[in-house]
Design an enzyme around this catalytic site. Structure first.
Site, PDB file in Angstrom:
ATOM      1  N   ASP A  33       0.820  -1.283  -0.071  1.00  0.00           N
ATOM      2  CA  ASP A  33      -0.094  -0.106   0.070  1.00  0.00           C
ATOM      3  C   ASP A  33       0.989   1.251   0.100  1.00  0.00           C
ATOM      4  OD1 ASP A  33       0.927   0.147   2.640  1.00  0.00           O
ATOM      5  OD2 ASP A  33      -1.037   0.767   3.389  1.00  0.00           O
TER       6      ASP A  33
ATOM      7  N   TYR B 285       2.778   4.852   0.640  1.00  0.00           N
ATOM      8  CA  TYR B 285       3.542   5.418   1.964  1.00  0.00           C
ATOM      9  C   TYR B 285       2.497   6.359   2.707  1.00  0.00           C
ATOM     10  CZ  TYR B 285       8.002   4.141  -0.252  1.00  0.00           C
ATOM     11  OH  TYR B 285       9.113   3.435  -0.602  1.00  0.00           O
TER      12      TYR B 285
ATOM     13  N   PHE C 120       6.943   1.994  -4.257  1.00  0.00           N
ATOM     14  CA  PHE C 120       8.359   2.117  -3.589  1.00  0.00           C
ATOM     15  C   PHE C 120       8.821   3.654  -3.889  1.00  0.00           C
ATOM     16  CE2 PHE C 120       8.106  -2.496  -4.024  1.00  0.00           C
ATOM     17  CZ  PHE C 120       8.382  -2.893  -2.929  1.00  0.00           C
TER      18      PHE C 120
ATOM     19  N   HIS D  98      11.472  -9.269   0.583  1.00  0.00           N
ATOM     20  CA  HIS D  98      11.125  -7.999   0.523  1.00  0.00           C
ATOM     21  C   HIS D  98      12.225  -7.315   0.852  1.00  0.00           C
ATOM     22  CE1 HIS D  98       9.314  -4.191   1.433  1.00  0.00           C
ATOM     23  NE2 HIS D  98       8.000  -4.627   0.808  1.00  0.00           N
TER      24      HIS D  98
END
Length: 226
Positions: free
Chosen positions: A65, A67, A78, A190
């Site tokens: 989701d 920031y 990202f 991740h």
């Protein structure tokens, strides 16, 4: 949904008629009416689609989701806007990029150049309440972004899916089982500081992506960010 480019509207036409999107729109209106700060701004919610036309998609990087801090999210997974400090996960992405391709980390965290070359930077959930990660999860966005991923997998002949972390890998399970003969599925941990050393760093996904694209007659991604 009126902000969607024509290529995506056409591919998602059936999905756009479904009732859950009306409920999602109502939920977002209620958040706004309650005075909640929601990120990204309305104009940037669909940036992943406006920056990357369906016909140009070569690679997909799936996030969870947006920031949730002020001024960070702008609709690309990202990525943050110029002038905002590079988040920890993105720093690790840059670290792997340097290790893999010798590209020095840029002094910003904006990934628009990747999006403009056909890298779909898609979050599973496209909005979030300020300071509350996953606050807009399970409201309908996940079904909509599943439809986006399906549209890519069905319409494009050769796409690289970069799946970093368990969440991204589980979200793309159907693509892996149905379309893996045409597409390249790359999996790693991740890039978060909590897990990057468990398989993300050293994965060489950037060079592997370009090798696959070139092998299939497509131009490689210029991963360098000025």
């Amino acid at each position: 949904m009126s902000l969607l480019p024509t290529s995506w509207k056409t591919a998602l036409n059936e999905e756009l008629q479904k009732p859950y999107l009306v409920s999602l729109k109502s939920f977002l209106a209620e958040e706004k009416a309650a005075g909640a700060k929601v990120y990204p701004t309305t104009a940037n919610i669909f940036s992943a689609l406006t920056k990357t036309d369906l016909s140009s998609v070569k690679a997909v990087i799936v996030g969870q989701d947006p920031y949730h801090g002020e001024g960070q999210a702008h609709g690309l997974s990202f990525s943050v806007v110029h002038g905002v400090a590079t988040p920890p996960s993105l720093k690790n992405i840059y670290k792997e990029l340097e290790s893999d391709l010798g590209i020095a980390p840029p002094k910003h965290g904006c990934l628009e150049k990747w999006a403009e070359q056909g890298v779909l930077l898609l979050n599973a959930t496209l909005t979030v309440r300020e300071g509350q990660p996953n606050s807009h999860a399970k409201r309908g966005w996940e079904q909509f972004t599943d439809a986006i991923l399906d549209a890519v997998a069905k319409s494009q002949p050769h796409v690289v899916f970069l799946l970093w972390g368990k969440y991204a890998q589980e979200k793309c399970e159907r693509i892996q089982s149905i379309h893996s003969d045409r597409h390249l599925i790359l999996k790693a941990a991740h890039p978060s500081p909590f897990s990057a050393h468990s398989g993300f760093l050293g994965c060489k996904h950037f060079s592997k992506t370009n090798e696959f694209l070139k092998k299939n007659g497509l131009s490689p991604i210029d991963w360098k960010l000025e």
